[in-house]
Write a protein that holds these residues in place. Structure first.
Motif, PDB file in Angstrom:
ATOM      1  N   VAL A  56       1.132  -1.065   0.267  1.00 14.37           N
ATOM      2  CA  VAL A  56      -0.222   0.177   0.435  1.00 14.37           C
ATOM      3  C   VAL A  56       0.618   1.095  -0.192  1.00 14.37           C
ATOM      4  CG1 VAL A  56      -1.549   1.306   1.527  1.00 14.37           C
ATOM      5  CG2 VAL A  56      -1.597  -1.663   1.542  1.00 14.37           C
ATOM      6  N   GLY A  57       0.559   2.504  -0.856  1.00 15.66           N
ATOM      7  CA  GLY A  57       1.033   3.449  -0.748  1.00 15.66           C
ATOM      8  C   GLY A  57       0.453   4.527  -0.723  1.00 15.66           C
ATOM      9  N   VAL A  58       1.236   5.327   0.244  1.00 15.67           N
ATOM     10  CA  VAL A  58       0.187   6.926   0.471  1.00 15.67           C
ATOM     11  C   VAL A  58       1.275   8.625  -0.181  1.00 15.67           C
ATOM     12  CG1 VAL A  58      -0.838   8.332   2.289  1.00 15.67           C
ATOM     13  CG2 VAL A  58      -0.076   5.754   2.152  1.00 15.67           C
ATOM     14  N   VAL A  59       0.452   8.270  -0.942  1.00 18.76           N
ATOM     15  CA  VAL A  59       1.056   9.987  -1.911  1.00 18.76           C
ATOM     16  C   VAL A  59       0.975  11.070  -1.085  1.00 18.76           C
ATOM     17  CG1 VAL A  59       0.851  11.374  -3.602  1.00 18.76           C
ATOM     18  CG2 VAL A  59       0.977   8.461  -4.245  1.00 18.76           C
ATOM     19  N   VAL A  60       2.115  12.195  -0.217  1.00 15.66           N
ATOM     20  CA  VAL A  60       1.871  13.180   0.211  1.00 15.66           C
ATOM     21  C   VAL A  60       2.457  14.030   0.015  1.00 15.66           C
ATOM     22  CG1 VAL A  60       1.591  14.242   2.349  1.00 15.66           C
ATOM     23  CG2 VAL A  60       2.016  11.757   2.167  1.00 15.66           C
ATOM     24  N   PRO A  61       1.745  14.992  -1.214  1.00 13.51           N
ATOM     25  CA  PRO A  61       1.509  15.859  -1.906  1.00 13.51           C
ATOM     26  C   PRO A  61       2.290  16.793  -0.350  1.00 13.51           C
ATOM     27  CG  PRO A  61      -0.441  15.387  -2.512  1.00 13.51           C
ATOM     28  CD  PRO A  61       0.206  15.043  -1.422  1.00 13.51           C
ATOM     29  N   VAL A  90       6.494  10.941  -0.577  1.00 11.78           N
ATOM     30  CA  VAL A  90       6.049  12.431  -0.365  1.00 11.78           C
ATOM     31  C   VAL A  90       7.308  13.299  -1.742  1.00 11.78           C
ATOM     32  CG1 VAL A  90       7.083  14.126   0.982  1.00 11.78           C
ATOM     33  CG2 VAL A  90       7.125  12.522   1.716  1.00 11.78           C
ATOM     34  N   VAL A  91       5.926  14.064  -2.287  1.00 10.02           N
ATOM     35  CA  VAL A  91       6.104  14.569  -3.271  1.00 10.02           C
ATOM     36  C   VAL A  91       6.334  16.233  -3.071  1.00 10.02           C
ATOM     37  CG1 VAL A  91       5.635  14.837  -5.853  1.00 10.02           C
ATOM     38  CG2 VAL A  91       4.803  13.575  -4.661  1.00 10.02           C
ATOM     39  N   ASP A  92       7.196  16.593  -3.095  1.00 14.37           N
ATOM     40  CA  ASP A  92       7.993  18.248  -2.744  1.00 14.37           C
ATOM     41  C   ASP A  92       7.253  18.632  -3.894  1.00 14.37           C
ATOM     42  OD1 ASP A  92       8.640  20.136  -1.203  1.00 14.37           O
ATOM     43  OD2 ASP A  92       9.931  20.949  -1.988  1.00 14.37           O
ATOM     44  N   LEU A 132       1.281   9.025  -7.784  1.00  6.16           N
ATOM     45  CA  LEU A 132       0.526   8.277  -8.349  1.00  6.16           C
ATOM     46  C   LEU A 132       1.344   7.636  -9.618  1.00  6.16           C
ATOM     47  CD1 LEU A 132      -3.244   9.650  -8.305  1.00  6.16           C
ATOM     48  CD2 LEU A 132      -1.663   8.058  -6.632  1.00  6.16           C
ATOM     49  N   GLU A 133       1.694   7.992 -10.208  1.00  4.32           N
ATOM     50  CA  GLU A 133       2.775   7.625 -11.350  1.00  4.32           C
ATOM     51  C   GLU A 133       3.411   7.125 -10.294  1.00  4.32           C
ATOM     52  OE1 GLU A 133       3.531   8.523 -15.706  1.00  4.32           O
ATOM     53  OE2 GLU A 133       4.866  10.097 -13.459  1.00  4.32           O
ATOM     54  N   HIS A 134       4.398   7.271  -9.826  1.00  3.44           N
ATOM     55  CA  HIS A 134       5.829   6.863  -8.824  1.00  3.44           C
ATOM     56  C   HIS A 134       5.189   5.709  -8.110  1.00  3.44           C
ATOM     57  CE1 HIS A 134       9.799   6.540  -7.367  1.00  3.44           C
ATOM     58  NE2 HIS A 134       9.036   6.419  -6.465  1.00  3.44           N
ATOM     59  N   ALA A 135       3.951   5.469  -7.347  1.00  2.00           N
ATOM     60  CA  ALA A 135       3.434   4.323  -6.877  1.00  2.00           C
ATOM     61  C   ALA A 135       2.915   2.636  -7.388  1.00  2.00           C
ATOM     62  CB  ALA A 135       2.667   5.420  -6.081  1.00  2.00           C
ATOM     63  N   VAL A 136       2.530   3.152  -8.506  1.00  2.55           N
ATOM     64  CA  VAL A 136       2.520   2.132  -9.796  1.00  2.55           C
ATOM     65  C   VAL A 136       2.915   1.366 -10.789  1.00  2.55           C
ATOM     66  CG1 VAL A 136       0.756   2.031 -11.170  1.00  2.55           C
ATOM     67  CG2 VAL A 136      -0.055   3.255  -9.321  1.00  2.55           C
ATOM     68  N   ASN A 137       3.462   2.700 -10.960  1.00  2.49           N
ATOM     69  CA  ASN A 137       4.503   2.701 -12.140  1.00  2.49           C
ATOM     70  C   ASN A 137       6.027   2.030 -11.827  1.00  2.49           C
ATOM     71  OD1 ASN A 137       2.992   2.837 -14.484  1.00  2.49           O
ATOM     72  ND2 ASN A 137       3.678   4.624 -14.133  1.00  2.49           N
ATOM     73  N   VAL A 138       6.467   2.112 -10.518  1.00  3.10           N
ATOM     74  CA  VAL A 138       8.388   2.421  -9.523  1.00  3.10           C
ATOM     75  C   VAL A 138       8.230   0.781  -9.099  1.00  3.10           C
ATOM     76  CG1 VAL A 138       9.953   2.858  -9.090  1.00  3.10           C
ATOM     77  CG2 VAL A 138       8.935   4.585 -11.038  1.00  3.10           C
ATOM     78  N   HIS A 140       5.569  -0.246  -8.007  1.00  2.00           N
ATOM     79  CA  HIS A 140       4.439  -1.337  -7.777  1.00  2.00           C
ATOM     80  C   HIS A 140       3.183  -1.640  -6.469  1.00  2.00           C
ATOM     81  CE1 HIS A 140       6.461  -2.143 -11.226  1.00  2.00           C
ATOM     82  NE2 HIS A 140       8.206  -2.117 -10.172  1.00  2.00           N
ATOM     83  N   CYS A 141       2.878  -0.335  -6.228  1.00  2.00           N
ATOM     84  CA  CYS A 141       1.714  -0.295  -5.484  1.00  2.00           C
ATOM     85  C   CYS A 141       0.003  -0.977  -5.615  1.00  2.00           C
ATOM     86  CB  CYS A 141       1.557   1.062  -4.203  1.00  2.00           C
ATOM     87  SG  CYS A 141       3.359   1.870  -3.878  1.00  2.00           S
ATOM     88  N   SER A 142       0.187  -2.197  -4.664  1.00  2.00           N
ATOM     89  CA  SER A 142      -1.269  -2.697  -5.526  1.00  2.00           C
ATOM     90  C   SER A 142      -2.448  -1.520  -5.122  1.00  2.00           C
ATOM     91  CB  SER A 142      -2.183  -3.865  -4.852  1.00  2.00           C
ATOM     92  OG  SER A 142      -1.436  -3.746  -2.672  1.00  2.00           O
ATOM     93  N   HIS A 143      -2.559  -1.104  -4.289  1.00  2.00           N
ATOM     94  CA  HIS A 143      -3.391   0.184  -3.213  1.00  2.00           C
ATOM     95  C   HIS A 143      -2.398   1.632  -3.494  1.00  2.00           C
ATOM     96  CE1 HIS A 143      -5.327  -3.509  -3.773  1.00  2.00           C
ATOM     97  NE2 HIS A 143      -6.955  -2.543  -3.219  1.00  2.00           N
ATOM     98  N   VAL A 144      -3.215   2.560  -3.856  1.00  2.00           N
ATOM     99  CA  VAL A 144      -2.906   3.735  -2.998  1.00  2.00           C
ATOM    100  C   VAL A 144      -3.126   4.863  -2.855  1.00  2.00           C
ATOM    101  CG1 VAL A 144      -1.448   6.270  -4.456  1.00  2.00           C
ATOM    102  CG2 VAL A 144      -0.953   3.601  -5.083  1.00  2.00           C
TER     103      VAL A 144
END
Length: 176
Positions: A56-61, A90-92, A132-138, A140-144
């Motif tokens: 599981v990935g969590v994207v934090v802008p 973490v996306v700065d 999101l692109e990094h979580a999925v494509n790099v 390989h998170c199943s859920h974000v």
């Protein structure tokens, strides 16, 4: 289901009915069980199918969130399900207040925290897109999940969302 372990046969349904079993509500896997003699602990986690939300990935802008970003990431790092901690991305968005440097300082060497620095400020949507692109494509998170950096949300809510998704067999979850 009946499972064989260490030359003993365990009837999981019987154990469940007799109260000698602990089942994780999110994963649906048996955490442990007392054998029928009531003395032996048997760890059954690895005997079942893997948890569907194991990566599981969590994207934090982030844009100028120096005051809150470290506590938000710490809160997210404490969370996880079935022994799997969340990956925090973490996306700065070109912060000028040293937000990302503080995250780097506090989480240096933590392979579950990824920092993406955008060269120019493009806004919240752009930061989300990159994360999101990094979580999925790099990774390989199943859920974000997406999570705000200002501390307004409770990191425990992600576990609640996963539990609801698991119970409802949902692919998408919006809000909590």
């Amino acid at each position: 289901k009946t499972k064989r372990t260490k030359n003993r046969i365990l009837d999981v349904e019987k154990l469940k009915n007799e109260g000698g079993v602990s089942i994780d509500p999110v994963c649906g896997v048996v955490n442990f069980a007392h054998d029928f003699d009531g003395q032996t602990f048997v760890d059954l986690k690895r005997m079942y199918d893997p948890f569907p939300y194991e990566n599981v990935g969590v994207v934090v802008p982030v844009f100028n969130e120096y005051e809150t970003i470290v506590s938000v990431v710490k809160g997210l790092r404490k969370q996880g399900v079935c022994g799997n901690s969340f990956r925090v991305i973490v996306v700065d968005d070109a912060s000028v207040d040293h937000s990302v440097e503080e995250v780097q300082r506090c989480f240096d060497g933590d392979d579950k925290v990824t920092i993406i620095k955008l060269p120019v400020h493009r806004g919240y949507e752009s930061a989300l897109h990159h994360g999101l692109e990094h979580a999925v494509n790099v990774l390989h998170c199943s859920h974000v999940f997406t999570f705000d950096a200002d501390g307004q949300h409770d990191p425990k809510d992600i576990g609640k969302a996963l539990e609801l998704m698991s119970l409802q067999k949902a692919d998408v979850f919006i809000g909590i």
